[in-house]
Design a protein around this motif. Structure first.
Motif, PDB file in Angstrom:
ATOM      1  N   GLN A   1      -9.455  -1.331   4.679  1.00  0.00           N
ATOM      2  CA  GLN A   1      -8.825  -0.838   3.450  1.00  0.00           C
ATOM      3  C   GLN A   1      -7.799  -1.827   2.903  1.00  0.00           C
ATOM      4  O   GLN A   1      -7.080  -1.527   1.967  1.00  0.00           O
ATOM      5  N   GLY A   2      -7.702  -2.998   3.534  1.00  0.00           N
ATOM      6  CA  GLY A   2      -6.765  -4.021   3.081  1.00  0.00           C
ATOM      7  C   GLY A   2      -5.390  -3.945   3.723  1.00  0.00           C
ATOM      8  O   GLY A   2      -4.533  -4.786   3.444  1.00  0.00           O
ATOM      9  N   ILE A   3      -5.155  -2.972   4.595  1.00  0.00           N
ATOM     10  CA  ILE A   3      -3.843  -2.816   5.230  1.00  0.00           C
ATOM     11  C   ILE A   3      -3.548  -4.003   6.142  1.00  0.00           C
ATOM     12  O   ILE A   3      -2.474  -4.606   6.062  1.00  0.00           O
TER      13      ILE A   3
ATOM     14  N   LEU B   1      -0.556  -6.884   5.783  1.00  0.00           N
ATOM     15  CA  LEU B   1       0.411  -7.135   6.856  1.00  0.00           C
ATOM     16  C   LEU B   1       0.365  -8.588   7.309  1.00  0.00           C
ATOM     17  O   LEU B   1       1.410  -9.212   7.535  1.00  0.00           O
ATOM     18  N   LEU B   2      -0.828  -9.133   7.445  1.00  0.00           N
ATOM     19  CA  LEU B   2      -0.958 -10.546   7.838  1.00  0.00           C
ATOM     20  C   LEU B   2      -0.376 -11.463   6.768  1.00  0.00           C
ATOM     21  O   LEU B   2       0.280 -12.458   7.092  1.00  0.00           O
ATOM     22  N   LEU B   3      -0.603 -11.143   5.510  1.00  0.00           N
ATOM     23  CA  LEU B   3      -0.018 -11.950   4.434  1.00  0.00           C
ATOM     24  C   LEU B   3       1.505 -11.914   4.483  1.00  0.00           C
ATOM     25  O   LEU B   3       2.169 -12.926   4.227  1.00  0.00           O
ATOM     26  N   ASP B   4       2.078 -10.758   4.838  1.00  0.00           N
ATOM     27  CA  ASP B   4       3.530 -10.659   5.000  1.00  0.00           C
ATOM     28  C   ASP B   4       4.021 -11.546   6.144  1.00  0.00           C
ATOM     29  O   ASP B   4       5.058 -12.203   6.023  1.00  0.00           O
ATOM     30  N   VAL B   5       3.284 -11.555   7.258  1.00  0.00           N
ATOM     31  CA  VAL B   5       3.662 -12.403   8.391  1.00  0.00           C
ATOM     32  C   VAL B   5       3.609 -13.871   7.978  1.00  0.00           C
ATOM     33  O   VAL B   5       4.531 -14.637   8.259  1.00  0.00           O
ATOM     34  N   ILE B   6       2.532 -14.249   7.301  1.00  0.00           N
ATOM     35  CA  ILE B   6       2.376 -15.630   6.839  1.00  0.00           C
ATOM     36  C   ILE B   6       3.517 -16.007   5.898  1.00  0.00           C
ATOM     37  O   ILE B   6       4.114 -17.084   6.019  1.00  0.00           O
TER      38      ILE B   6
ATOM     39  N   MET C   1       0.839  -1.184   0.000  1.00  0.00           N
ATOM     40  CA  MET C   1       0.000   0.000   0.000  1.00  0.00           C
ATOM     41  C   MET C   1       0.873   1.233   0.000  1.00  0.00           C
ATOM     42  O   MET C   1       1.863   1.303   0.700  1.00  0.00           O
ATOM     43  N   ASN C   2       0.451   2.187  -0.720  1.00  0.00           N
ATOM     44  CA  ASN C   2       1.222   3.405  -0.893  1.00  0.00           C
ATOM     45  C   ASN C   2       1.371   4.174   0.418  1.00  0.00           C
ATOM     46  O   ASN C   2       0.390   4.547   1.033  1.00  0.00           O
ATOM     47  N   GLY C   3       2.610   4.409   0.816  1.00  0.00           N
ATOM     48  CA  GLY C   3       2.880   5.195   2.003  1.00  0.00           C
ATOM     49  C   GLY C   3       2.782   4.435   3.316  1.00  0.00           C
ATOM     50  O   GLY C   3       2.992   5.009   4.376  1.00  0.00           O
ATOM     51  N   ILE C   4       2.452   3.145   3.278  1.00  0.00           N
ATOM     52  CA  ILE C   4       2.331   2.339   4.497  1.00  0.00           C
ATOM     53  C   ILE C   4       3.661   1.627   4.735  1.00  0.00           C
ATOM     54  O   ILE C   4       4.225   1.018   3.834  1.00  0.00           O
ATOM     55  N   TYR C   5       4.166   1.708   5.966  1.00  0.00           N
ATOM     56  CA  TYR C   5       5.389   1.002   6.320  1.00  0.00           C
ATOM     57  C   TYR C   5       5.385   0.714   7.817  1.00  0.00           C
ATOM     58  O   TYR C   5       4.568   1.256   8.570  1.00  0.00           O
ATOM     59  N   LEU C   6       6.288  -0.147   8.228  1.00  0.00           N
ATOM     60  CA  LEU C   6       6.457  -0.505   9.642  1.00  0.00           C
ATOM     61  C   LEU C   6       7.769   0.067  10.143  1.00  0.00           C
ATOM     62  O   LEU C   6       8.755   0.102   9.416  1.00  0.00           O
ATOM     63  N   ARG C   7       7.744   0.485  11.391  1.00  0.00           N
ATOM     64  CA  ARG C   7       8.978   0.901  12.044  1.00  0.00           C
ATOM     65  C   ARG C   7       8.979   0.321  13.455  1.00  0.00           C
ATOM     66  O   ARG C   7       7.917   0.075  14.030  1.00  0.00           O
ATOM     67  N   PRO C   8      10.165   0.108  14.033  1.00  0.00           N
ATOM     68  CA  PRO C   8      10.218  -0.416  15.405  1.00  0.00           C
ATOM     69  C   PRO C   8       9.549   0.560  16.379  1.00  0.00           C
ATOM     70  O   PRO C   8       9.635   1.782  16.210  1.00  0.00           O
ATOM     71  N   ALA C   9       8.906   0.011  17.379  1.00  0.00           N
ATOM     72  CA  ALA C   9       8.283   0.842  18.405  1.00  0.00           C
ATOM     73  C   ALA C   9       9.356   1.532  19.239  1.00  0.00           C
ATOM     74  O   ALA C   9      10.435   0.980  19.465  1.00  0.00           O
TER      75      ALA C   9
END
Length: 149
Positions: A89-91, A95-100, A1-9
């Motif tokens: 919105q599918g986010i 993310l779950l598909l990435d974990v899988i 998704m455009n502009g969506i990313y993960l960062r460490p807490a």
């Protein structure tokens, strides 16, 4: 998704994460545990844990959290939450598909627990998580890439 990313807490994310847990889980926790002290105990369990938590961001704005615990044979999805305006919105699905996929690459299963009152169970079933255990409050679900033992 455009502009969506993960960062460490970071430590500074604690207020956001705890408020997120309350806002997204309130109806399900209230429906499951009616007594105030029981609800508060559940929020404490779902509270901020920096280790294993990633903040879901949209163009630098925190919009959710993903908390994982990795074991020898399994990746446990401890929490995945998005602020209301970013849900459906599918986010979460991506993310779950990435974990899988990550678990699959490592030869591991993925698992999670969902409150029986939470309609997210339908999403997990669409992603082929299967219920392997239930309690009065939870469905425990697992995604396998190999035959179940």
């Amino acid at each position: 998704m455009n502009g969506i990313y993960l960062r460490p807490a970071r430590h500074s994310d604690e207020v956001f994460v705890n408020a997120l847990a309350r806002s997204t889980l309130w109806p399900y926790i209230e429906a499951t545990w009616g007594e105030h002290h029981q609800r508060e105990a559940q929020y404490a369990k779902r509270g901020f844990r920096r280790n294993g938590t990633q903040i879901i961001c949209h163009h630098k704005k925190p919009i959710g959290r993903l908390t994982l615990t990795e074991f020898k044979d399994e990746i446990v999805i401890d929490d995945i939450q998005l602020v209301t305006e970013y849900q459906k919105q599918g986010i979460g699905t991506l993310l779950l598909l990435d974990v899988i996929e990550n678990a699959k690459e490592k030869g591991k299963s993925s698992s999670l627990a969902v409150l029986k009152a939470n309609p997210a169970k339908k999403l997990y079933e669409r992603l082929e998580f299967k219920v392997y255990f239930t309690t009065r409050q939870h469905y425990f679900m697992r995604w396998y890439d190999r035959p179940e033992k």
